[in-house]
Motif scaffolding. Structure first.
Motif, PDB file in Angstrom:
ATOM      1  N   GLU A   1       0.831  -1.203   0.000  1.00  0.00           N
ATOM      2  CA  GLU A   1       0.000   0.000   0.000  1.00  0.00           C
ATOM      3  C   GLU A   1       0.869   1.257   0.000  1.00  0.00           C
ATOM      4  O   GLU A   1       0.600   2.213  -0.737  1.00  0.00           O
ATOM      5  CB  GLU A   1      -0.935   0.005   1.211  1.00  0.00           C
ATOM      6  CG  GLU A   1      -1.830   1.227   1.253  1.00  0.00           C
ATOM      7  CD  GLU A   1      -2.747   1.277   2.476  1.00  0.00           C
ATOM      8  OE1 GLU A   1      -3.348   2.335   2.680  1.00  0.00           O
ATOM      9  OE2 GLU A   1      -2.857   0.271   3.206  1.00  0.00           O
ATOM     10  N   TYR A   2       1.917   1.260   0.805  1.00  0.00           N
ATOM     11  CA  TYR A   2       2.851   2.396   0.863  1.00  0.00           C
ATOM     12  C   TYR A   2       3.453   2.669  -0.516  1.00  0.00           C
ATOM     13  O   TYR A   2       3.466   3.810  -0.988  1.00  0.00           O
ATOM     14  CB  TYR A   2       3.941   2.090   1.886  1.00  0.00           C
ATOM     15  CG  TYR A   2       5.035   3.122   1.961  1.00  0.00           C
ATOM     16  CD1 TYR A   2       4.878   4.274   2.715  1.00  0.00           C
ATOM     17  CD2 TYR A   2       6.239   2.929   1.288  1.00  0.00           C
ATOM     18  CE1 TYR A   2       5.893   5.217   2.798  1.00  0.00           C
ATOM     19  CE2 TYR A   2       7.259   3.870   1.360  1.00  0.00           C
ATOM     20  CZ  TYR A   2       7.077   5.003   2.122  1.00  0.00           C
ATOM     21  OH  TYR A   2       8.085   5.936   2.199  1.00  0.00           O
TER      22      TYR A   2
ATOM     23  N   PRO B   1       1.335  16.501   5.240  1.00  0.00           N
ATOM     24  CA  PRO B   1       0.342  15.591   5.823  1.00  0.00           C
ATOM     25  C   PRO B   1       0.152  14.324   4.987  1.00  0.00           C
ATOM     26  O   PRO B   1      -0.022  13.236   5.541  1.00  0.00           O
ATOM     27  CB  PRO B   1      -0.940  16.433   5.864  1.00  0.00           C
ATOM     28  CG  PRO B   1      -0.455  17.844   5.918  1.00  0.00           C
ATOM     29  CD  PRO B   1       0.813  17.854   5.086  1.00  0.00           C
ATOM     30  N   ALA B   2       0.217  14.453   3.668  1.00  0.00           N
ATOM     31  CA  ALA B   2       0.014  13.285   2.803  1.00  0.00           C
ATOM     32  C   ALA B   2       1.101  12.240   3.038  1.00  0.00           C
ATOM     33  O   ALA B   2       0.799  11.038   3.121  1.00  0.00           O
ATOM     34  CB  ALA B   2      -0.007  13.706   1.336  1.00  0.00           C
ATOM     35  N   TYR B   3       2.360  12.676   3.133  1.00  0.00           N
ATOM     36  CA  TYR B   3       3.413  11.697   3.363  1.00  0.00           C
ATOM     37  C   TYR B   3       3.386  11.183   4.802  1.00  0.00           C
ATOM     38  O   TYR B   3       3.535   9.980   5.043  1.00  0.00           O
ATOM     39  CB  TYR B   3       4.814  12.234   3.035  1.00  0.00           C
ATOM     40  CG  TYR B   3       5.826  11.145   3.277  1.00  0.00           C
ATOM     41  CD1 TYR B   3       5.839  10.020   2.462  1.00  0.00           C
ATOM     42  CD2 TYR B   3       6.683  11.170   4.370  1.00  0.00           C
ATOM     43  CE1 TYR B   3       6.696   8.965   2.707  1.00  0.00           C
ATOM     44  CE2 TYR B   3       7.548  10.118   4.621  1.00  0.00           C
ATOM     45  CZ  TYR B   3       7.541   9.025   3.790  1.00  0.00           C
ATOM     46  OH  TYR B   3       8.377   7.968   4.053  1.00  0.00           O
TER      47      TYR B   3
ATOM     48  N   LEU C   1       3.090   3.144   7.410  1.00  0.00           N
ATOM     49  CA  LEU C   1       2.931   1.899   6.658  1.00  0.00           C
ATOM     50  C   LEU C   1       4.296   1.276   6.365  1.00  0.00           C
ATOM     51  O   LEU C   1       4.430   0.055   6.325  1.00  0.00           O
ATOM     52  CB  LEU C   1       2.187   2.154   5.343  1.00  0.00           C
ATOM     53  CG  LEU C   1       0.764   2.697   5.446  1.00  0.00           C
ATOM     54  CD1 LEU C   1       0.235   3.059   4.063  1.00  0.00           C
ATOM     55  CD2 LEU C   1      -0.148   1.702   6.145  1.00  0.00           C
ATOM     56  N   ARG C   2       5.304   2.138   6.140  1.00  0.00           N
ATOM     57  CA  ARG C   2       6.673   1.671   5.912  1.00  0.00           C
ATOM     58  C   ARG C   2       7.393   1.427   7.230  1.00  0.00           C
ATOM     59  O   ARG C   2       7.950   0.365   7.457  1.00  0.00           O
ATOM     60  CB  ARG C   2       7.468   2.696   5.096  1.00  0.00           C
ATOM     61  CG  ARG C   2       8.941   2.343   4.967  1.00  0.00           C
ATOM     62  CD  ARG C   2       9.795   3.493   4.481  1.00  0.00           C
ATOM     63  NE  ARG C   2       9.508   4.781   5.056  1.00  0.00           N
ATOM     64  CZ  ARG C   2       9.929   5.188   6.257  1.00  0.00           C
ATOM     65  NH1 ARG C   2      10.636   4.404   7.040  1.00  0.00           N
ATOM     66  NH2 ARG C   2       9.625   6.398   6.687  1.00  0.00           N
ATOM     67  N   SER C   3       7.367   2.406   8.105  1.00  0.00           N
ATOM     68  CA  SER C   3       8.207   2.343   9.309  1.00  0.00           C
ATOM     69  C   SER C   3       7.821   1.214  10.273  1.00  0.00           C
ATOM     70  O   SER C   3       8.658   0.769  11.051  1.00  0.00           O
ATOM     71  CB  SER C   3       8.221   3.689  10.029  1.00  0.00           C
ATOM     72  OG  SER C   3       6.930   4.028  10.496  1.00  0.00           O
ATOM     73  N   ARG C   4       6.596   0.743  10.195  1.00  0.00           N
ATOM     74  CA  ARG C   4       6.200  -0.396  11.041  1.00  0.00           C
ATOM     75  C   ARG C   4       6.840  -1.706  10.586  1.00  0.00           C
ATOM     76  O   ARG C   4       6.904  -2.664  11.355  1.00  0.00           O
ATOM     77  CB  ARG C   4       4.686  -0.559  11.033  1.00  0.00           C
ATOM     78  CG  ARG C   4       3.951   0.426  11.899  1.00  0.00           C
ATOM     79  CD  ARG C   4       2.509   0.009  12.131  1.00  0.00           C
ATOM     80  NE  ARG C   4       1.670   0.194  10.959  1.00  0.00           N
ATOM     81  CZ  ARG C   4       0.859   1.239  10.774  1.00  0.00           C
ATOM     82  NH1 ARG C   4       0.793   2.194  11.675  1.00  0.00           N
ATOM     83  NH2 ARG C   4       0.115   1.316   9.692  1.00  0.00           N
TER      84      ARG C   4
END
Length: 115
Positions: A20-21, A72-74, A80-83
């Motif tokens: 998704e990211y 805000p969009a990023y 989603l990535r950092s997890r």
């Protein structure tokens, strides 16, 4: 001067949030003139170590790169990535058109103590 976001991403865990990211990130940097220059392609280490994958996004300038990162969009999709992926990410300003490294070397020599 151009600017870049460079990521060295490692220990990636496959997860639907990563897909998704990747699907959503281009829309976040397009308003700032950003585009992928490198995206998880093979790299060849010539010196030292560089584990993981490399991502590089180019922007027209450092202000645009910072605005994208803080947008805000990023920030909405960053988790989603950092997890699921650990890594190092930097924002860096490029050199101007016509940059002459000899001028930098000259300035370094002039700064050295007299022998």
């Amino acid at each position: 001067m151009p600017a870049y976001v460079i990521a060295n991403l490692h220990e990636a865990a496959l997860h639907p949030e990563i897909a998704e990211y990747i699907e959503r990130i281009p829309a976040t940097f397009e308003p700032y003139g950003g585009r992928f220059l490198v995206h998880v392609t093979q790299h060849e280490v010539k010196e030292g170590t560089w584990p993981g994958n490399v991502v590089m996004i180019g922007f027209p300038g450092i202000a645009e790169a910072r605005a994208w990162w803080d947008s805000p969009a990023y920030q909405e999709i960053a988790p989603l990535r950092s997890r699921h992926i650990r890594g190092d990410i930097i924002l860096i300003e490029g050199v101007p058109e016509g940059y002459d490294p000899a001028a930098t070397a000259k300035a370094m020599r002039e700064a050295l103590p007299a022998e």
